[in-house]
Design a protein around this motif. Sequence first.
Motif, PDB file in Angstrom:
ATOM      1  N   LEU A  88       4.011   1.576  -0.934  1.00 49.16           N
ATOM      2  CA  LEU A  88       4.743   1.732  -2.202  1.00 49.16           C
ATOM      3  C   LEU A  88       3.846   2.385  -3.252  1.00 49.16           C
ATOM      4  CD1 LEU A  88       6.751  -1.606  -2.548  1.00 49.16           C
ATOM      5  CD2 LEU A  88       7.608   0.627  -1.897  1.00 49.16           C
ATOM      6  N   ARG A  89       2.604   1.922  -3.332  1.00 51.44           N
ATOM      7  CA  ARG A  89       1.688   2.489  -4.336  1.00 51.44           C
ATOM      8  C   ARG A  89       1.356   3.939  -4.009  1.00 51.44           C
ATOM      9  NH1 ARG A  89       0.113  -1.240  -7.910  1.00 51.44           N
ATOM     10  NH2 ARG A  89      -0.033  -3.420  -7.273  1.00 51.44           N
ATOM     11  N   ILE A 116       0.843  -1.200   0.000  1.00 52.65           N
ATOM     12  CA  ILE A 116       0.000   0.000   0.000  1.00 52.65           C
ATOM     13  C   ILE A 116       0.876   1.246   0.000  1.00 52.65           C
ATOM     14  CG2 ILE A 116      -1.632   1.330   1.373  1.00 52.65           C
ATOM     15  CD1 ILE A 116      -2.812  -1.312   2.327  1.00 52.65           C
ATOM     16  N   GLU A 171       4.360   6.004  -5.050  1.00 49.88           N
ATOM     17  CA  GLU A 171       4.455   6.120  -6.505  1.00 49.88           C
ATOM     18  C   GLU A 171       3.347   7.019  -7.056  1.00 49.88           C
ATOM     19  OE1 GLU A 171       6.569   5.694  -8.611  1.00 49.88           O
ATOM     20  OE2 GLU A 171       5.528   5.608 -10.550  1.00 49.88           O
TER      21      GLU A 171
END
Lengths: 89, 231
Positions: free
Chosen positions: B52-53, B50, B56
């Motif tokens: 990381l997204r 979660i 990004e």
Amino acid sequence: MSDARAGSPAAWDRPPELETWADVLGDDAPSLAELVNRLLDRGVVISGDVTISIAGIDLVYLGLNAVLTSVATARKQLGPSLAGEPVEE
Amino acid sequence: MLHGYCIRLAEHPPPDAGLSGVDGKPVAPLERGGLVIWVSASTATGPSMIRLREHERIVRSALRSATPLPLRFGTVFSDERDALDTLDARHQEFERLLREMSDRVEMGLRIIPLEEPGPGERVDEPRRSTTSPGSPGREYLEARRRVLADRSAEMETARALVDQVDRSFEDLGLPSVRSVLRGSPPVGSLAHLVQRRSLSAYHRRVEQVARGAGGARIEVSGPWAPYSFVR
């Protein structure tokens, strides 16, 4: 026979001339492997070691494979909190 | 503590109003000397999928208006002064990179060998010797040697495929970064720095190369911020 596939099939349906960057980026979620590879192994490094913590255990990031293994372990440990997230096999 | 996302030129648009990042914390720009670093309050926790997204998503938000320099996930500053001092320390380098890459994005290719181990055969397990039995220890070591030789051969095959694919883009003069990710089989990775106005042409070239890439499947991702071209 080999083929090229974008992160999402919709990418190949876009018109050849892109009008705005919103058209380029869209809402396609990158594959997990591509995401992990870039965010954890590349990019500007400010300090010598990037210390990360997974499932309460502090680790110094050593390499992509080590992190993938740890993330896989964390997925099992965290379980429901990651429910519904795609798995990159 | 502050979680860092990316570095931008001050002349480029700030974060959208109300933009929230990792753990739902508001994203804010910190500016010094014509450079800006995007940050949010850090909870100093690890790289869940979660997070990381979420990270990004912020970098991609910046990418929409102008190419940023992406920070590696997990970059944490003790406070605003620490973050701004970081900009000072590499100011010239960051500014040069930002101006060089302002109209470029990274595209990623995954080059996956199509040949797989035969049924019942795993390359990570020693094969049983069918010759006259020697000592168990020697037999094991010989089997391990064969496994390691197989893995080495697979890595070389993957590298050769990446080289072959990259050569297919040579005439475009794109900066590229090649790598091979360990696995079974190993997967080749190729990153290209592509001008924004040339993305359509790049996609057409990828399709063309993929049709002619016997023995491999090619998957494309991006555009990304230039993760592979900064340190």
